[in-house]
Write an enzyme that holds these catalytic residues in place. Structure first.
Site, PDB file in Angstrom:
ATOM      1  N   ARG A 109      -2.155  -2.225   9.477  1.00 23.94           N
ATOM      2  CA  ARG A 109      -1.326  -2.908   8.465  1.00 23.94           C
ATOM      3  C   ARG A 109      -0.562  -4.069   9.101  1.00 23.94           C
ATOM      4  O   ARG A 109      -0.171  -3.997  10.263  1.00 23.94           O
ATOM      5  CB  ARG A 109      -0.307  -1.949   7.846  1.00 23.94           C
ATOM      6  N   CYS A 121      -6.926  -6.408   0.305  1.00 22.93           N
ATOM      7  CA  CYS A 121      -5.693  -6.294   1.088  1.00 22.93           C
ATOM      8  C   CYS A 121      -5.089  -4.885   1.034  1.00 22.93           C
ATOM      9  O   CYS A 121      -5.577  -3.994   1.715  1.00 22.93           O
ATOM     10  CB  CYS A 121      -4.717  -7.380   0.637  1.00 22.93           C
ATOM     11  N   HIS A 129      -7.256 -12.206  -0.025  1.00 33.80           N
ATOM     12  CA  HIS A 129      -7.195 -12.278  -1.492  1.00 33.80           C
ATOM     13  C   HIS A 129      -8.028 -13.456  -1.981  1.00 33.80           C
ATOM     14  O   HIS A 129      -7.580 -14.604  -1.832  1.00 33.80           O
ATOM     15  CB  HIS A 129      -5.760 -12.539  -1.947  1.00 33.80           C
ATOM     16  N   ILE A 187      -2.310 -12.630   3.105  1.00 32.52           N
ATOM     17  CA  ILE A 187      -0.880 -12.470   2.822  1.00 32.52           C
ATOM     18  C   ILE A 187      -0.425 -11.136   3.413  1.00 32.52           C
ATOM     19  O   ILE A 187      -0.821 -10.072   2.923  1.00 32.52           O
ATOM     20  CB  ILE A 187      -0.626 -12.494   1.297  1.00 32.52           C
ATOM     21  N   GLU A 196      -8.617 -13.687  -5.238  1.00 31.22           N
ATOM     22  CA  GLU A 196      -8.109 -13.864  -6.612  1.00 31.22           C
ATOM     23  C   GLU A 196      -6.895 -14.787  -6.659  1.00 31.22           C
ATOM     24  O   GLU A 196      -6.596 -15.377  -7.689  1.00 31.22           O
ATOM     25  CB  GLU A 196      -7.799 -12.502  -7.256  1.00 31.22           C
ATOM     26  N   SER A 218       0.825  -1.220   0.000  1.00 26.56           N
ATOM     27  CA  SER A 218       0.000   0.000   0.000  1.00 26.56           C
ATOM     28  C   SER A 218       0.852   1.260   0.000  1.00 26.56           C
ATOM     29  O   SER A 218       0.460   2.281  -0.579  1.00 26.56           O
ATOM     30  CB  SER A 218      -0.942  -0.010   1.198  1.00 26.56           C
TER      31      SER A 218
HETATM   32  N1  GLN Z   1       1.125  -5.598   3.944  1.00 26.37           N
HETATM   33  C1  GLN Z   1       0.782  -4.960   2.710  1.00 26.37           C
HETATM   34  C2  GLN Z   1       0.641  -3.447   2.896  1.00 26.37           C
HETATM   35  O1  GLN Z   1       0.880  -2.952   3.918  1.00 26.37           O
HETATM   36  C3  GLN Z   1      -0.506  -5.545   2.134  1.00 26.37           C
HETATM   37  C4  GLN Z   1      -0.298  -6.974   1.734  1.00 26.37           C
HETATM   38  C5  GLN Z   1      -1.155  -7.441   0.596  1.00 26.37           C
HETATM   39  O2  GLN Z   1      -1.752  -6.656  -0.147  1.00 26.37           O
HETATM   40  N2  GLN Z   1      -1.196  -8.737   0.424  1.00 26.37           N
HETATM   41  O3  GLN Z   1       0.312  -2.773   1.971  1.00 26.37           O
END
Ligand code: GLN
Length: 220
Positions: free
Chosen positions: A128, A100, A194, A157, A196, A70
């Site tokens: 996060r 996510c 996710h 994830i 997808e 992000s």
């Molecule tokens: N940890 C990621 C973040 O802070 C997000 C992880 C993901 O999109 N699978 O943006």
């Protein structure tokens, strides 16, 4: 255009009688698992456009915000000139499906945020990396409201956690261990996981069915 049932009170068909117009759905393609979302949308039969510049927003029926990092996506939103127009489009009602990192970008408040730009628009507080590092990633099966056919296969994830809901308008669509992991606020559907990656397209299909021309639009 979808054919309408002659004489239907609303002038719109409650049951499609011809081929639905395939929606044009953008995938924010600055960083992250863009290819997986493009493939999922294609499996669902929509037109797909990868969005990298403000012009890419023109004429979209919806947009997908992928997972990824992000902070990187936030910086690229700013440098590409997409930040302000995408914020405005979402505030104006552009339907969004976010996974996510996409959830993080939409959250009105982010804990453990590094100060990079975000979009906001979704009244939640999100933390996060709340489930630990990459190695702590895991698969799960979620019962999702409005998604028939049994639990949905998803992957978490380096996933964020939704810590608080900031408005009655935020509906919890799925929980994991008693905490919200899929939420909906009007035209925004966002999830910490996710679908997808696992390739289970039913949440995406439910989102597409609720688009203004979709078969479930009247059910709203
Ligand atoms: N940890 C990621 C973040 O802070 C997000 C992880 C993901 O999109 N699978 O943006």
């Amino acid at each position: 255009m979808r054919a309408t049932v002659p004489g239907s009170a609303s002038g719109r068909a409650s049951t499609p009688v011809g081929p639905a117009r395939a929606a044009l759905v953008g995938v924010l393609a600055l960083q992250g698992d863009v290819a997986e979302h493009v493939a999922a949308l294609e499996r669902c039969g929509t037109h797909v456009r990868e969005v990298r510049r403000p012009e890419g927003l023109d004429g979209l029926d919806a947009i997908v915000l992928p997972g990824g990092e992000s902070t990187t996506i936030g910086r690229l939103l700013e440098s590409s000139g997409l930040l302000a127009p995408l914020r405005a489009a979402i505030a104006g009602g552009l339907p969004v499906f976010a996974t996510c990192a996409g959830l993080i970008l939409l959250s009105d408040e982010v804990i453990d945020h590094t100060g990079t730009p975000t979009l906001g628009g979704l009244a939640v507080t999100t933390r996060r990396n709340a489930f630990g590092r990459q190695i702590a990633s895991f698969d799960a099966r979620l019962d999702v409201r409005d998604v028939p056919g049994g639990p949905v296969d998803v992957s978490f994830i380096r996933a964020p956690r939704i810590e608080a809901l900031g408005s009655d308008e935020v509906e919890v669509m799925a929980e994991l261990d008693g905490r919200p992991v899929v939420v909906r606020q009007g035209h925004i559907t966002a999830m910490a996981c996710h679908p997808e990656v696992a390739g289970d397209d039913r949440m995406l299909a439910a989102f597409l069915a609720r688009l203004p021309d979709g078969p479930d639009a009247q059910a709203r």
